[in-house]
Write an enzyme that holds these catalytic residues in place. Structure first.
Site, PDB file in Angstrom:
ATOM      1  N   LYS A  26      -9.627   2.618  -2.183  1.00  0.00           N
ATOM      2  CA  LYS A  26     -10.174   1.855  -0.582  1.00  0.00           C
ATOM      3  C   LYS A  26     -11.165   2.714   0.024  1.00  0.00           C
ATOM      4  CE  LYS A  26      -7.609   1.992   3.703  1.00  0.00           C
ATOM      5  NZ  LYS A  26      -6.367   2.559   4.402  1.00  0.00           N
TER       6      LYS A  26
ATOM      7  N   CYS B 276      -5.373  -2.378   2.859  1.00  0.00           N
ATOM      8  CA  CYS B 276      -5.235  -2.325   4.118  1.00  0.00           C
ATOM      9  C   CYS B 276      -6.344  -3.148   5.185  1.00  0.00           C
ATOM     10  CB  CYS B 276      -4.638  -1.367   4.423  1.00  0.00           C
ATOM     11  SG  CYS B 276      -3.458  -1.381   5.921  1.00  0.00           S
TER      12      CYS B 276
ATOM     13  N   GLU C 228       0.842  -0.748   0.375  1.00  0.00           N
ATOM     14  CA  GLU C 228       0.337  -0.378  -0.086  1.00  0.00           C
ATOM     15  C   GLU C 228       0.683   1.847  -0.376  1.00  0.00           C
ATOM     16  OE1 GLU C 228      -3.661   1.846   2.479  1.00  0.00           O
ATOM     17  OE2 GLU C 228      -1.710   0.574   3.448  1.00  0.00           O
TER      18      GLU C 228
END
Length: 265
Positions: free
Chosen positions: A109, A143, A43
């Site tokens: 995300k 994540c 990431e």
């Protein structure tokens, strides 16, 4: 569907230095030309995980997107990882998916890390991404998404008639070692409950905020067993996941046929 070669690139990301990171990761990727099908970077691999890096966010016409495309073409493999990218709708923690034919797709995300204030400066995505590569259906996530099993769920007969949404789930991360037990536990849970392989890449080293990262990048099979698990040092590892083993297990243990139906919003 053929077997798939996956390369995990567990790097020590330089703090707030996109130029140095592109050079550094290019060096790590160089030996992979012709020997892998999929390369996974961490990431925010051009900056580290930082709210302050938003000031250096590039556009989709910037150097990092071009770098991703170039690396994919040079290696002859799909390349994925996330960066901060500026759009008219805001700055996203955007996962890029580049393939050697020049195509580029992305996933923004969805779950922003409230504990670190990510939600105050970045825009959130609103949809999952599914890609097909070498006959595999792949769902990449970023994540903190790992903590939300509904969004991560592999559904049957929804995206693919008579089949599951994906065969491989990817997580790219900057996940501090203080929460390593949660990282390892949730990765195994996602693989088991989704009847799929999981490939996850986390960074190593210490970032500009003093947070320590132990890596723990891994490839985990549908039983929750580690096929590869990387320890705390910068390294690149390549492994092959088996299409036949996955298909045979799903035939023997078709838990997806007993799953609850739901709708993502």
């Amino acid at each position: 569907m053929q077997d798939l070669r996956i390369s995990l690139v567990q790097g020590d990301t330089r703090w707030h230095d996109p130029v140095a990171n592109r050079e550094h990761y290019a060096g790590l990727l160089e030996p992979l030309a012709g020997v892998t099908d999929l390369v996974i970077l961490p990431e925010t691999f051009t900056s580290g995980f930082s709210n302050d890096a938003i000031d250096k966010a590039e556009g989709m016409d910037g150097p990092t997107v071009a770098w991703m495309r170039a690396q994919s073409m040079r290696i002859g493999a799909a390349v994925t990882g996330s960066v901060q990218l500026r759009t008219p709708e805001g700055v996203f923690n955007r996962l890029l998916w580049a393939t050697p034919d020049g195509q580029l797709r992305h996933y923004d995300k969805r779950h922003l890390f409230r504990y670190a204030g990510e939600h105050e400066r970045y825009a959130a995505g609103d949809a999952r991404l599914s890609v097909e590569w070498k006959g595999w259906r792949i769902n990449p996530q970023v994540c903190y998404d790992l903590r939300f099993p509904v969004f991560c769920r592999n559904r049957f007969d929804v995206e693919l008639p008579g089949g599951l949404d994906f065969d491989l789930q990817i997580f790219v991360a900057n996940w501090p070692s203080a929460r390593a037990h949660a990282w390892k536990t949730l990765l195994r849970a996602r693989a088991i409950e989704n009847l799929c392989y999981v490939a996850a890449v986390n960074r190593v080293g210490v970032d500009g905020n003093g947070l320590h990262y132990a890596g723990d990048s891994a490839v985990i099979d549908f039983l929750g067993q580690h096929q590869v698990e990387l320890r705390e040092r910068e390294q690149v590892a390549t492994t092959t996941i088996s299409a036949q083993a996955l298909a045979e297990y799903r035939t023997r243990f078709p838990a997806m046929l007993d799953a609850d139906a739901f709708e993502l919003r």
